[in-house]
Design an enzyme around this catalytic site. Structure first.
Site, PDB file in Angstrom:
ATOM      1  N   GLU A   1       0.842  -1.214   0.000  1.00 55.50           N
ATOM      2  CA  GLU A   1       0.000   0.000   0.000  1.00 55.50           C
ATOM      3  C   GLU A   1       0.871   1.256   0.000  1.00 55.50           C
ATOM      4  O   GLU A   1       0.608   2.215  -0.740  1.00 55.50           O
ATOM      5  CB  GLU A   1      -0.919   0.012   1.236  1.00 55.50           C
ATOM      6  CG  GLU A   1      -1.821   1.245   1.266  1.00 55.50           C
ATOM      7  CD  GLU A   1      -2.529   1.435   2.595  1.00 55.50           C
ATOM      8  OE1 GLU A   1      -3.124   0.479   3.119  1.00 55.50           O
ATOM      9  OE2 GLU A   1      -2.476   2.567   3.126  1.00 55.50           O
TER      10      GLU A   1
ATOM     11  N   THR B   1      -3.093   3.363   5.743  1.00 52.94           N
ATOM     12  CA  THR B   1      -4.448   3.273   6.329  1.00 52.94           C
ATOM     13  C   THR B   1      -4.496   2.483   7.634  1.00 52.94           C
ATOM     14  O   THR B   1      -5.375   2.707   8.460  1.00 52.94           O
ATOM     15  CB  THR B   1      -5.424   2.599   5.331  1.00 52.94           C
ATOM     16  OG1 THR B   1      -4.854   1.368   4.915  1.00 52.94           O
ATOM     17  CG2 THR B   1      -5.708   3.480   4.141  1.00 52.94           C
TER      18      THR B   1
ATOM     19  N   CYS C   1      -7.648   4.517   8.226  1.00 50.86           N
ATOM     20  CA  CYS C   1      -9.005   4.051   7.949  1.00 50.86           C
ATOM     21  C   CYS C   1      -9.780   3.875   9.250  1.00 50.86           C
ATOM     22  O   CYS C   1      -9.256   3.336  10.228  1.00 50.86           O
ATOM     23  CB  CYS C   1      -8.858   2.731   7.197  1.00 50.86           C
ATOM     24  SG  CYS C   1     -10.271   1.723   7.237  1.00 50.86           S
TER      25      CYS C   1
END
Ligand code: SF4
Length: 281
Positions: free
Chosen positions: A126, A164, A192
């Protein structure tokens, strides 16, 4: 014995969406996933048995028959989209919308000439993907020490984003360091909500149980972080992938057992663990 299962255990919205995108296209082969669709060996093996091939890089893809390539929830660098399309493959983009939002932020701020700071694990797909959306200088900060050591010109404009799944407390601490240095910073809290809720619930649960089980792939970054957070609260915390890892663990009648699971742990594996723990009573 009391068994308490965290409400937030298991697939998050982004992982669920990515796995569904594979099943929605399963009859349309050749079908590839760019990297394993989730960090869960059992799910990846099951999909391989159904003819879904994992490709690990562009070179590998170029030697395969043309087909559809699913981008997993972690997302990829901008150039990977171009390579895939330019070589005659089509894309099913299952990048989590929360990760997509980070790509947009990084792209917009870097076009203005800002330096991009990404707080996260430099080896995580990511984070590699996020960095690949920057057209200006992008620096990955993994630790508080990295943040303390970093020296930038004080007139430089900086945009800070986070992986995240980053621990929120660590994010806050690193932000404080940047503010103390007097930099011009635009802070984007891109952690997140699903991750934060899962971490907070795990911390609370592990603080009141005798044993804590954290279920998830050994390579799953969010599961490893969950394990660490729980271990800080409860010495008897165990990171397991499946019930096989429970063979040597003894549960006794009066214990309270807590269970949580990473974002890429399927429901059936969580249920097997719950059933196994209850059956040892
Ligand atoms: S943890 Fe959050 S950002 Fe990551 S895939 Fe799941 S919902 Fe998306």
């Amino acid at each position: 014995m009391e068994v308490i299962v965290a409400k937030s255990a298991g697939f998050c919205f982004g992982v669920d969406r990515a796995v569904k995108s594979v099943y929605d296209n399963i009859d349309d082969k050749p079908l590839y996933t760019y990297g394993p669709i989730i960090h869960n060996l059992q799910v990846v093996e099951e999909l391989e048995d159904k003819g879904i091939k994992v490709v690990n890089d562009i070179e590998e893809l170029l030697n395969l028959p043309k087909g559809k390539v699913i981008i997993r929830s972690h997302g990829v660098e901008e150039k990977i989209y171009n390579y895939i399309r330019d070589n005659g493959f089509s894309i099913i983009d299952a990048t989590c919308p929360y990760v997509k939002k980070i790509h947009r932020i990084v792209n917009d701020y870097s076009k203005k000439g800002d330096t991009i700071i990404i707080i996260g694990d430099p080896n995580h797909p990511e984070v590699i993907g996020i960095k690949g959306w920057s057209s200006s200088k992008a620096i990955i900060i993994e630790s508080i020490e990295d943040a303390k050591k970093l020296q930038l010109p004080t007139d430089e404009h900086i945009c800070i984003v986070a992986q995240t799944t980053l621990n929120y407390l660590k994010f806050q601490e690193i932000i404080e360091i940047f503010l103390d240095k007097g930099y011009h910073v635009d802070i984007k809290d891109t952690i997140c909500r699903a991750t934060r809720d899962r971490q907070e619930e795990a911390i609370q649960l592990s603080g009141r149980v005798d044993k804590m089980l954290v279920i998830g792939g050994k390579h799953s970054s969010n599961t490893r972080k969950l394990y660490q957070l729980c271990k800080n609260q409860c010495d008897n915390t165990y990171h397991i992938e499946t019930i096989e890892d429970l063979e040597l663990l003894v549960f006794s009648k009066n214990e309270i057992i807590g269970i949580t699971a990473g974002a890429s742990t399927p429901k059936n594996i969580i249920q097997e663990v719950i059933t196994h723990v209850r059956s040892t009573e």
